[in-house]
Design an enzyme around this catalytic site. Structure first.
Site: not given
Ligand code: IPM
Ligand code: MG
Length: 359
Positions: A142, A191, A223, A247, A251
């Site tokens: 990032y 990884k 993975d 990240d 999710d």
């Molecule tokens: C998160 C989001 C952010 C990230 C984006 C919006 C830059 O997906 O906080 O997980 O990737 O960190």
């Molecule tokens: Mg995210």
């Protein structure tokens, strides 16, 4: 106590969900005799529109001068065509880096009331889902250089992924300390079969493990981890991983608990001034419709009270109220199930407020 809170409403559903979290904080302040002063900060797409910059210096300064920052969400298709360094998300990355919040804590815990909302089979959910992802937040790909250029007439993009051993060690420590306060099991995710940065990651984690003999350290390739999170989430206590893997995995981990709309997060660095935000995005498709789930933001406010302001009782009161709201059968659209009562974003906030009581 008096606390200054910088508030970033942001874009999309950001303003709606923040409004509900502020109501909750006001209610807690009244009940426990605190004063919370809210200072609005522009960041993301709205800051691009107003200032031509996703996070002007003066707005970052307001955050640094506060006791903590509460953030809704930023981004939206309206800003898709602006150059990469000017995107709304860049404001968020600059905020995280500017605040030095290298440690992002993302809990994945299933509320028993929402077990049916999980996409996983009941027998898997019944074994329990209660783990934390500790994500490194201000390093890795990032924050490496990002360039697109023509190489011999071929358009070529480069994103650089760098970690040094000090960055790995400081997040590794947070992983071990977090595990020490919970089930004492830390899974380091990388990884290392492909990446040098992951091989260094693994080496540093194992060197640190000697200082934490009471914590059991395991390694897992990212993975495989993605697979294990849906196959047997009960095996995890604390996962520590680098920025991009965190990240993606967070999710996935949020979804198995029923809805990404329920999950809060805290981001901390060397000081107690933290950044608190739900882990979901700005959901422009439902913005302004009063149907978003504000609970991820409300629980982020609770985390702020607990981790930055040392107000554990107040944080417990908010979490109890969320539990009582779910017990009563109220649900926003994202977690709606047959037989439950559907509410909108503001009604959800009002109901939770009304259920906040002192223990
Ligand atoms: C998160 C989001 C952010 C990230 C984006 C919006 C830059 O997906 O906080 O997980 O990737 O960190
Ligand atoms: Mg995210």
């Amino acid at each position: 106590m008096n606390k200054q809170i910088a508030v970033i409403r942001g874009d999309g559903i950001g303003p709606e969900i923040i409004e509900q979290a502020l109501r909750v904080l006001e209610k807690v302040a009244a009940l426990y005799g605190h004063t919370f002063t809210f200072t609005d900060v522009d960041m993301g797409g709205c800051a691009i529109d107003k200032w031509g910059d996703p996070l002007p210096e003066a707005e970052l300064a307001k955050c640094l001068a506060s006791d903590s920052v509460l953030l809704g969400a930023v981004g939206g298709s309206k800003w898709n065509d602006v150059p990469g360094h000017m995107r709304p998300e860049k404001g968020l990355l600059r905020l995280r880096a500017g605040m030095g919040v290298y440690s992002n804590n993302r809990p994945a815990r299933i509320w028993p009331q929402l077990a049916d909302a999980s996409p996983l089979k009941k027998e898997i959910v019944d074994r329990g889902i209660d783990f934390i992802i500790v994500r490194e937040l201000i390093g890795g790909i990032y924050f490496g250089s990002h360039t697109t250029s023509d190489v011999d007439g071929v358009k070529t993009a480069v994103d650089v992924l760098t970690y040094d051993e000090r960055e790995i060690e400081r997040i590794g420590r947070i992983g071990f300390e977090t595990a020490r306060k919970r089930g004492k099991r830390l899974c380091s995710v990388e990884k290392s079969n492909v990446l040098d940065s992951s091989r260094l990651w693994k080496k540093v984690m194992h060197a640190l493990a000697e200082e934490y003999p009471d914590v059991e350290l395991s390694d897992m390739l990212v993975d495989n981890c993605a697979m294990q999170i849906v196959k047997n989430p009960a095996q995890f206590d604390v996962i520590v991983t680098e920025n991009m893997f965190g990240d993606i995995l967070s999710d996935e981990a949020s979804m198995i608990t029923g809805s990404i709309g329920m999950i809060p997060s805290s981001s901390l660095g060397a000081s107690s001034c933290g950044l608190y935000e739900p882990i979901h995005g700005s959901a422009p498709d439902i913005a302004g419709m009063d149907i978003a789930n504000p609970i991820g933001t409300i629980l982020s406010a609770a985390m702020m009270l607990r981790y930055s302001f040392d107000m554990a009782e107040e944080a417990d009161a908010i979490e109890r109220a969320v539990g009582a709201y779910l017990d009563a059968g109220w649900r926003t659209a994202d977690v709606m199930q047959p037989g439950m009562k559907q509410v909108g974003c503001s009604e959800c906030g009002a109901l939770i407020c009304s259920l906040i009581t002192k223990a």
